[in-house]
Design a protein around this motif. Structure first.
Motif, PDB file in Angstrom:
ATOM      1  N   TYR A 265      17.021  12.147   7.462  1.00  0.00           N
ATOM      2  CA  TYR A 265      16.185  12.417   8.636  1.00  0.00           C
ATOM      3  C   TYR A 265      14.978  11.407   8.795  1.00  0.00           C
ATOM      4  CZ  TYR A 265      18.639  17.253   8.836  1.00  0.00           C
ATOM      5  OH  TYR A 265      19.608  18.134   8.896  1.00  0.00           O
ATOM      6  N   PHE A 266      14.744  10.900   7.760  1.00  0.00           N
ATOM      7  CA  PHE A 266      13.600  10.061   7.801  1.00  0.00           C
ATOM      8  C   PHE A 266      13.820   8.640   8.490  1.00  0.00           C
ATOM      9  CE2 PHE A 266      12.394  12.639   4.130  1.00  0.00           C
ATOM     10  CZ  PHE A 266      10.935  12.856   4.383  1.00  0.00           C
ATOM     11  N   GLU A 267      15.015   8.516   8.863  1.00  0.00           N
ATOM     12  CA  GLU A 267      15.462   7.378   9.909  1.00  0.00           C
ATOM     13  C   GLU A 267      15.400   7.799  11.073  1.00  0.00           C
ATOM     14  OE1 GLU A 267      16.134   4.635   8.447  1.00  0.00           O
ATOM     15  OE2 GLU A 267      16.209   5.571   6.421  1.00  0.00           O
ATOM     16  N   LEU A 268      15.044   8.921  11.437  1.00  0.00           N
ATOM     17  CA  LEU A 268      14.783   9.471  13.064  1.00  0.00           C
ATOM     18  C   LEU A 268      13.454   8.531  13.591  1.00  0.00           C
ATOM     19  CD1 LEU A 268      15.128  13.259  12.720  1.00  0.00           C
ATOM     20  CD2 LEU A 268      16.543  11.871  13.743  1.00  0.00           C
ATOM     21  N   LYS A 269      13.606   8.431  14.718  1.00  0.00           N
ATOM     22  CA  LYS A 269      12.724   7.961  15.524  1.00  0.00           C
ATOM     23  C   LYS A 269      11.525   8.690  16.216  1.00  0.00           C
ATOM     24  CE  LYS A 269      14.606   3.666  16.074  1.00  0.00           C
ATOM     25  NZ  LYS A 269      14.953   2.952  14.792  1.00  0.00           N
ATOM     26  N   GLU A 270      11.928  10.074  16.050  1.00  0.00           N
ATOM     27  CA  GLU A 270      11.104  11.117  16.362  1.00  0.00           C
ATOM     28  C   GLU A 270      10.876  12.166  15.380  1.00  0.00           C
ATOM     29  OE1 GLU A 270      15.151  11.954  17.315  1.00  0.00           O
ATOM     30  OE2 GLU A 270      13.659  10.426  18.160  1.00  0.00           O
ATOM     31  N   LYS A 271      10.151  13.092  15.521  1.00  0.00           N
ATOM     32  CA  LYS A 271       9.577  14.384  14.574  1.00  0.00           C
ATOM     33  C   LYS A 271      11.057  15.173  14.495  1.00  0.00           C
ATOM     34  CE  LYS A 271       5.589  13.651  13.011  1.00  0.00           C
ATOM     35  NZ  LYS A 271       4.425  14.593  13.202  1.00  0.00           N
TER      36      LYS A 271
ATOM     37  N   ALA B 112       0.950  -1.207  -0.091  1.00  0.00           N
ATOM     38  CA  ALA B 112       0.130  -0.142  -0.009  1.00  0.00           C
ATOM     39  C   ALA B 112       0.844   1.041  -0.023  1.00  0.00           C
ATOM     40  CB  ALA B 112      -0.906  -0.007   1.247  1.00  0.00           C
ATOM     41  N   HIS B 113       0.069   2.280  -0.443  1.00  0.00           N
ATOM     42  CA  HIS B 113       1.051   3.575  -0.300  1.00  0.00           C
ATOM     43  C   HIS B 113       1.471   3.929   1.099  1.00  0.00           C
ATOM     44  CE1 HIS B 113       0.566   8.311  -0.491  1.00  0.00           C
ATOM     45  NE2 HIS B 113       1.761   8.018  -0.523  1.00  0.00           N
ATOM     46  N   GLN B 114       2.773   4.272   1.146  1.00  0.00           N
ATOM     47  CA  GLN B 114       3.380   4.424   2.421  1.00  0.00           C
ATOM     48  C   GLN B 114       3.683   6.107   2.297  1.00  0.00           C
ATOM     49  OE1 GLN B 114       6.975   2.028   2.258  1.00  0.00           O
ATOM     50  NE2 GLN B 114       5.986   0.624   3.945  1.00  0.00           N
ATOM     51  N   LEU B 115       3.140   6.744   3.545  1.00  0.00           N
ATOM     52  CA  LEU B 115       3.284   8.157   3.724  1.00  0.00           C
ATOM     53  C   LEU B 115       4.242   8.468   5.031  1.00  0.00           C
ATOM     54  CD1 LEU B 115       2.671  10.996   2.426  1.00  0.00           C
ATOM     55  CD2 LEU B 115       0.627  10.977   3.322  1.00  0.00           C
ATOM     56  N   GLN B 116       5.259   9.041   4.975  1.00  0.00           N
ATOM     57  CA  GLN B 116       5.942   9.065   6.227  1.00  0.00           C
ATOM     58  C   GLN B 116       6.239  10.700   6.409  1.00  0.00           C
ATOM     59  OE1 GLN B 116       9.818   7.390   6.376  1.00  0.00           O
ATOM     60  NE2 GLN B 116      10.216   7.868   8.381  1.00  0.00           N
ATOM     61  N   TYR B 117       5.874  11.286   7.565  1.00  0.00           N
ATOM     62  CA  TYR B 117       6.171  12.727   7.977  1.00  0.00           C
ATOM     63  C   TYR B 117       7.288  12.910   8.971  1.00  0.00           C
ATOM     64  CZ  TYR B 117       1.916  14.511   5.727  1.00  0.00           C
ATOM     65  OH  TYR B 117       0.886  15.027   4.708  1.00  0.00           O
ATOM     66  N   ILE B 118       8.346  13.625   8.658  1.00  0.00           N
ATOM     67  CA  ILE B 118       9.294  13.796   9.695  1.00  0.00           C
ATOM     68  C   ILE B 118       9.132  15.391  10.472  1.00  0.00           C
ATOM     69  CG2 ILE B 118      11.006  12.490   8.728  1.00  0.00           C
ATOM     70  CD1 ILE B 118      12.386  15.025   7.617  1.00  0.00           C
ATOM     71  N   HIS B 119       8.075  15.828   9.676  1.00  0.00           N
ATOM     72  CA  HIS B 119       7.461  17.327  10.262  1.00  0.00           C
ATOM     73  C   HIS B 119       6.332  17.544   9.724  1.00  0.00           C
ATOM     74  CE1 HIS B 119       7.263  21.761  10.355  1.00  0.00           C
ATOM     75  NE2 HIS B 119       8.012  21.311  11.497  1.00  0.00           N
ATOM     76  N   ASP B 120       5.451  18.143  10.161  1.00  0.00           N
ATOM     77  CA  ASP B 120       4.034  18.598   9.616  1.00  0.00           C
ATOM     78  C   ASP B 120       4.442  19.060   8.032  1.00  0.00           C
ATOM     79  OD1 ASP B 120       2.645  17.764  11.766  1.00  0.00           O
ATOM     80  OD2 ASP B 120       2.381  19.798  12.509  1.00  0.00           O
ATOM     81  N   ASP B 121       5.441  19.721   7.595  1.00  0.00           N
ATOM     82  CA  ASP B 121       5.761  20.061   6.260  1.00  0.00           C
ATOM     83  C   ASP B 121       6.446  19.653   5.424  1.00  0.00           C
ATOM     84  OD1 ASP B 121       3.942  22.250   6.899  1.00  0.00           O
ATOM     85  OD2 ASP B 121       5.492  23.537   7.611  1.00  0.00           O
ATOM     86  N   ILE B 122       7.154  18.346   6.106  1.00  0.00           N
ATOM     87  CA  ILE B 122       8.175  17.629   5.093  1.00  0.00           C
ATOM     88  C   ILE B 122       7.531  15.892   5.243  1.00  0.00           C
ATOM     89  CG2 ILE B 122      10.383  16.944   4.890  1.00  0.00           C
ATOM     90  CD1 ILE B 122      11.238  19.753   6.454  1.00  0.00           C
ATOM     91  N   LYS B 123       7.658  15.571   3.955  1.00  0.00           N
ATOM     92  CA  LYS B 123       6.955  14.055   4.052  1.00  0.00           C
ATOM     93  C   LYS B 123       7.775  13.215   2.873  1.00  0.00           C
ATOM     94  CE  LYS B 123       3.104  15.410   1.236  1.00  0.00           C
ATOM     95  NZ  LYS B 123       1.612  15.596   1.173  1.00  0.00           N
ATOM     96  N   ARG B 124       7.569  12.066   3.079  1.00  0.00           N
ATOM     97  CA  ARG B 124       8.268  11.076   1.708  1.00  0.00           C
ATOM     98  C   ARG B 124       6.763  10.217   1.564  1.00  0.00           C
ATOM     99  NH1 ARG B 124      13.349   7.597   2.829  1.00  0.00           N
ATOM    100  NH2 ARG B 124      12.151   6.692   4.352  1.00  0.00           N
ATOM    101  N   SER B 125       6.780   9.997   0.264  1.00  0.00           N
ATOM    102  CA  SER B 125       5.694   9.174  -0.077  1.00  0.00           C
ATOM    103  C   SER B 125       6.327   8.034  -0.926  1.00  0.00           C
ATOM    104  CB  SER B 125       4.665   9.825  -0.958  1.00  0.00           C
ATOM    105  OG  SER B 125       5.221  10.136  -2.349  1.00  0.00           O
ATOM    106  N   CYS B 126       5.611   6.715  -0.890  1.00  0.00           N
ATOM    107  CA  CYS B 126       6.317   5.661  -1.617  1.00  0.00           C
ATOM    108  C   CYS B 126       5.182   4.811  -2.043  1.00  0.00           C
ATOM    109  CB  CYS B 126       7.036   4.816  -0.904  1.00  0.00           C
ATOM    110  SG  CYS B 126       7.766   3.355  -1.525  1.00  0.00           S
TER     111      CYS B 126
END
Length: 271
Positions: free
Chosen positions: A131-137, A2-16
């Motif tokens: 930064y998407f490897e972070l465990k926190e925002k 399924a579509h994966q959407l990962q936010y590291i911040h409310d204004d920065i995201k990675r989609s796959c």
């Protein structure tokens, strides 16, 4: 997957999109700065189609109607990093940097800004990937610095972009006929069509009925079917290639509506 959407911040995201095709008719409230890591993106506007590949960067302006189609390509998933450039942060940027004289006095028509694989912008957005490897925002201070860096770079690449970034006006009332004739293929709600023409939903429906002598839904269906008919009959395109681009969400429903309108299925060859 399924579509994966990962936010590291409310204004920065990675989609796959791992192994699937994605399509949406979109209207964003913020400018979006997008770096395509892999895959292919097709963006269909009323009068033009853009195709972006791995490594490309673009600025998707707010208040612009478009159809977005994302595809995996060359055995790789569709992946992208997106940064929101919100009006609040843009206003703060222009004021903090003493650029109030750059604020747009006349609203500019929103248009795609295509930066290709410019090394400054590519390196800025690529630097977000770890930064998407972070465990926190991502801390707010760091996120703000990265967004400000991106704004600096975009303005360096294209000094004229202030007309777009520094325009904070909401859509005003415009002619409903010209707008709808240009944008009928986008599968938007009546509320959004009303918003983009500077009208409430009630006023939009009233003005539409006065202009076209029918309801919006009936008119939209007829126009979309006529466009699909032209693409299939005159351009020799397949129904599976055109139904999404002409505002339909389901191929079987499109086939049924097409046959009801023209008397034969879109897959039939009629001399």
């Amino acid at each position: 997957m399924a579509h994966q959407l990962q936010y590291i911040h409310d204004d920065i995201k990675r989609s796959c999109f791992e192994d699937m095709f994605f399509k949406a008719d979109v209207l964003f409230e913020d400018h979006l700065l997008v770096w395509l890591i892999s895959g292919e993106t097709k963006i269909v506007q009323a009068d033009h189609t853009h195709v972006f590949g791995a490594g490309d960067t673009l600025l998707f302006p707010r208040h612009l109607l478009a159809t977005v189609l994302n595809y995996p390509k060359d055995g790789l998933s569709h992946q992208s990093v997106t940064m929101h450039l919100r009006s609040g942060q843009l206003k703060d940027y222009y004021q903090k940097n003493g650029l109030s004289n750059h604020l747009a006095a006349v609203p500019a028509q929103p248009a795609f800004q295509i930066f290709g694989q410019h090394p400054l912008l590519k390196s800025c957005l690529a630097s977000l990937v770890p930064y998407f490897e972070l465990k926190e925002k991502l801390p707010q201070a760091i996120a703000s610095l990265k967004i400000e860096e991106a704004i600096h770079i975009v303005r360096t690449i294209d000094p004229g972009i202030d007309q777009l970034l520094a325009n904070f006006a909401e859509p005003g009332k415009i002619g409903i006929v010209d707008f709808m004739e240009r944008n009928y293929m986008f599968n938007m709600s009546m509320e959004k069509f009303g918003y983009l023409t500077g009208r409430s939903l009630t006023t939009f429906k009233r003005d539409f009925k006065k202009a076209f002598q029918t309801t919006p839904q009936k008119w939209l269906t007829r126009k979309r079917l006529e466009l699909a008919h032209y693409q299939i009959r005159e351009k020799n395109r397949k129904p599976s290639e055109v139904y999404l681009e002409t505002g339909f969400e389901n191929l079987s429903h499109f086939g049924y509506a097409f046959k009801q309108r023209f008397g034969y299925a879109p897959t039939e060859r009629v001399e």
